[in-house]
Design a protein around this motif. Structure first.
Motif, PDB file in Angstrom:
ATOM      1  N   VAL A  59      34.614  67.610 -52.886  1.00  0.00           N
ATOM      2  CA  VAL A  59      34.233  67.456 -54.295  1.00  0.00           C
ATOM      3  C   VAL A  59      33.411  66.190 -54.545  1.00  0.00           C
ATOM      4  O   VAL A  59      32.343  66.260 -55.160  1.00  0.00           O
TER       5      VAL A  59
ATOM      6  N   THR B 143      24.346  72.913 -55.564  1.00  0.00           N
ATOM      7  CA  THR B 143      25.641  73.012 -54.894  1.00  0.00           C
ATOM      8  C   THR B 143      26.394  74.284 -55.300  1.00  0.00           C
ATOM      9  O   THR B 143      27.598  74.398 -55.075  1.00  0.00           O
TER      10      THR B 143
ATOM     11  N   GLU C  92      30.170  75.376 -54.138  1.00  0.00           N
ATOM     12  CA  GLU C  92      31.282  75.481 -55.072  1.00  0.00           C
ATOM     13  C   GLU C  92      31.924  76.863 -55.012  1.00  0.00           C
ATOM     14  O   GLU C  92      33.162  76.991 -55.109  1.00  0.00           O
TER      15      GLU C  92
ATOM     16  N   PRO D 164      36.775  74.146 -60.919  1.00  0.00           N
ATOM     17  CA  PRO D 164      35.379  73.752 -60.718  1.00  0.00           C
ATOM     18  C   PRO D 164      35.229  72.241 -60.750  1.00  0.00           C
ATOM     19  O   PRO D 164      35.998  71.540 -61.407  1.00  0.00           O
ATOM     20  N   SER D 165      34.235  71.742 -60.029  1.00  0.00           N
ATOM     21  CA  SER D 165      34.020  70.293 -59.972  1.00  0.00           C
ATOM     22  C   SER D 165      33.666  69.711 -61.330  1.00  0.00           C
ATOM     23  O   SER D 165      33.891  68.538 -61.589  1.00  0.00           O
TER      24      SER D 165
END
Length: 318
Positions: free
Chosen positions: A182, A192, A196, A262-263
């Motif tokens: 992350v 990304t 992800e 999710p980031s």
């Protein structure tokens, strides 16, 4: 080609766990102690199982594999973390960073599946004790352990291949104490999206599938325990299960908190502290939870001490 060369030559700076300089030395001493306990505990468990014939059973074969995974996972992360507490700027090269991430991913994924295999082993032992040695033969255990490492290698290889395709051209400070997925994605200036998607997919597989196996195993374990007539037998079985569930809960909850979102939603600050549990604390606790409370292990340790004492005395007389 020029972008690839720039990425390959990049260096990163690990921000570390905290910024307060007054806490660096105390934390260094604490985590040094944790690392030494982790290595001694896990390696000691492997040696004890290896040299104690009464522990040459499927359960302890799996336990020795878990101890090996824990020792390796802690070694991949903690020494570099300790260096960050005593150096002014903890620089890690791009190849070292990718290697650290790769091996961390291997052992983290392997631990998830190893915990599931150990839960299944306990289910077989409690539900079908007469067929235990047949169902959990050494050949079956070998292929289970091979599958566990296979899952870890597959996850790490796919993640790393797509990670090295990214271009890192932003600030090179990684807001973490090791090279995790992350915080690395946060530094990338290329798309990304695939990373992800892969992170969520593999994290779901490596977390949800083992959790479902563990939960299913314990549902059947509890059903079988409730049919045990002896109160002492039920208490002993529940005690064993509670220890396993405690370790599994700490590991999977902290792992899910870091990766199953999710980031854009996750907080790296919170993620750093949750990752301390599954990457540093759990490997230290596992030998205690799974072994030191076990009567067979205590007996084997006592016999090994007596054997060592006898050999030492014999050698001194000679």
């Amino acid at each position: 080609m020029e972008e690839v060369n720039q990425t390959a030559l990049a260096e990163f700076i690990l921000f570390g766990l905290i910024e307060n300089p007054k806490l660096q030395l105390p934390l260094f001493l604490i985590f040094l102690g944790v690392y030494l306990v982790t290595v001694v505990g896990n390696m000691g468990m492997i040696i004890l199982i290896l040299f104690s014939s009464q522990l040459h059973t499927p359960m302890y074969y799996l336990l020795s594999s878990l101890s090996f995974i824990d020792c390796c996972q802690s070694t991949v992360i903690t020494p570099k973390m300790l260096a960050n507490f005593v150096t002014e700027m903890n620089v890690i090269s791009y190849p070292e960073c990718m290697a650290q991430f790769y091996f961390f991913c291997v052992f983290a994924a392997a631990e998830c599946h190893m915990l599931a295999v150990m839960a299944y082993d306990r289910y077989v032992a409690i539900s079908n004790p007469l067929l235990y040695n047949v169902t959990m033969s050494y050949q079956v255990c070998f292929w289970m352990v091979a599958g566990v490492y296979g899952m870890g290698l597959l996850s790490a290889t796919v993640h790393t291949i797509f990670l090295i395709r990214l271009l890192f051209c932003k600030v090179n400070i990684i807001n973490h104490y090791f090279c995790d997925l992350v915080p690395l994605l946060e530094l990338s200036c290329s798309s990304t999206f695939i990373n992800e998607v892969l992170a969520l997919s593999f994290s779901a597989f490596n977390i949800i599938v083992p959790v479902m196996i563990i939960l299913s195993s314990y549902v059947f374990i509890i059903v079988n325990i409730l049919h045990i007539q002896s109160a002492g037998g039920r208490y002993k079985a529940f005690s064993t299960c509670s220890s396993h569930i405690l370790a599994v809960s700490v590991f999977f909850v902290s792992l899910a908190f870091m990766y199953l979102q999710p980031s854009s939603v996750s907080s790296l600050g919170q993620g750093k502290f949750s990752s301390v549990f599954y990457s540093i604390v759990v490997p230290m606790l596992n030998p205690m939870i799974y072994s030191l409370r076990n009567k067979d292990v205590k007996v084997a340790l006592k016999k090994l001490k007596q054997k060592i004492s006898f050999l030492t005395t014999k050698h001194s007389f000679n």
